[in-house]
Design an enzyme around this catalytic site. Structure first.
Site, PDB file in Angstrom:
ATOM      1  N   HIS A 115      53.748  53.502  44.234  1.00  0.00           N
ATOM      2  CA  HIS A 115      53.596  52.347  45.125  1.00  0.00           C
ATOM      3  C   HIS A 115      52.839  51.212  44.421  1.00  0.00           C
ATOM      4  CE1 HIS A 115      52.476  50.404  49.098  1.00  0.00           C
ATOM      5  NE2 HIS A 115      51.448  50.026  48.355  1.00  0.00           N
ATOM      6  N   GLU A 116      51.703  51.556  43.831  1.00  0.00           N
ATOM      7  CA  GLU A 116      50.883  50.512  43.199  1.00  0.00           C
ATOM      8  C   GLU A 116      51.633  49.883  42.022  1.00  0.00           C
ATOM      9  OE1 GLU A 116      48.570  49.471  44.808  1.00  0.00           O
ATOM     10  OE2 GLU A 116      47.934  51.137  46.055  1.00  0.00           O
ATOM     11  N   HIS A 119      53.890  47.166  43.053  1.00  0.00           N
ATOM     12  CA  HIS A 119      53.302  45.818  43.159  1.00  0.00           C
ATOM     13  C   HIS A 119      53.350  45.103  41.813  1.00  0.00           C
ATOM     14  CE1 HIS A 119      52.021  46.189  47.246  1.00  0.00           C
ATOM     15  NE2 HIS A 119      51.180  47.189  47.010  1.00  0.00           N
ATOM     16  N   ASP A 125      53.693  44.649  49.974  1.00  0.00           N
ATOM     17  CA  ASP A 125      53.552  45.747  50.926  1.00  0.00           C
ATOM     18  C   ASP A 125      54.543  45.569  52.069  1.00  0.00           C
ATOM     19  OD1 ASP A 125      51.517  47.492  49.966  1.00  0.00           O
ATOM     20  OD2 ASP A 125      50.043  45.920  50.377  1.00  0.00           O
TER      21      ASP A 125
HETATM   22 ZN    ZN Z   1      50.385  48.292  48.519  1.00  0.00          ZN
END
Ligand code: ZN
Length: 188
Positions: A115-116, A119, A125
């Protein structure tokens, strides 16, 4: 999960070969979409280094336009104790990811890592609670261990790293993500 040494060595050789191919593609065919290397560094990742390797593999498999490899420090991986995990994107494919050790004991560390990194690859998000969506992050709950981007999320990354749309986020600084749990009774 840790890959056996031989497997990791082979992966490194394969990665180096891919990196070389990527460089050739850029020089030989500038008009075509080229694979762009996103070099990540796990030297400060402590116990999360192996998750970074797995997450990079997931992103490589899900996309066409990026190749994540341990070839430099475009992306530094750190860890900390408390405060929540987060990503700081300084430009598309560049920045830092910080994994909260305590949070990674509650949520899937691989999902947090993937997930990170999402980014860093340009995704925002999307806290909709849907476990099938990687960028829903912690909103999908601690039982959600899915570390894979949806086809839509992967396509978005490919689009961002494609030549046409790259300028959308190359100059955009991002900070945020997967907030730490809040005190009982509070809502986030
Ligand atoms: Zn996030």
């Amino acid at each position: 999960m840790r890959l056996p040494k031989v497997t990791r060595f082979l992966a490194t050789v394969a990665t180096a070969a891919l990196a070389a191919l990527g460089a050739v593609t850029v020089d030989a065919a500038p008009a075509a979409a080229a694979v762009r290397n996103v070099c990540y560094n796990t030297s400060q990742a402590g116990p999360f280094a192996s998750y970074a390797v797995q997450a990079a593999s997931i992103w490589n498999n899900a996309t066409n336009n990026i190749n994540m490899a341990q070839c430099g420090s475009n992306l530094m991986i750190y860890y900390t104790y408390g405060g929540g995990s987060y990503a700081q994107r300084t430009s598309l494919g560049n920045g830092r990811v910080v994994i909260d050790y305590y949070q990674a004991q509650q949520y899937s560390p691989l999902r947090i890592m993937t997930h990170e990194i999402g980014h860093i690859l340009g995704l925002p998000d999307n806290y909709n609670g849907n476990c099938a969506i990687l960028m829903s992050g912690g909103s999908a709950g601690t039982s959600c261990t899915n570390p894979y981007p949806s086809s839509t999320e992967a396509a978005r990354v490919d689009s961002l790293f494609g030549f046409a749309a790259r300028s959308e986020v190359t100059s955009q600084v991002f900070t945020g993500s997967w907030p730490a749990p809040v005190a009982a009774g509070a809502q986030r």
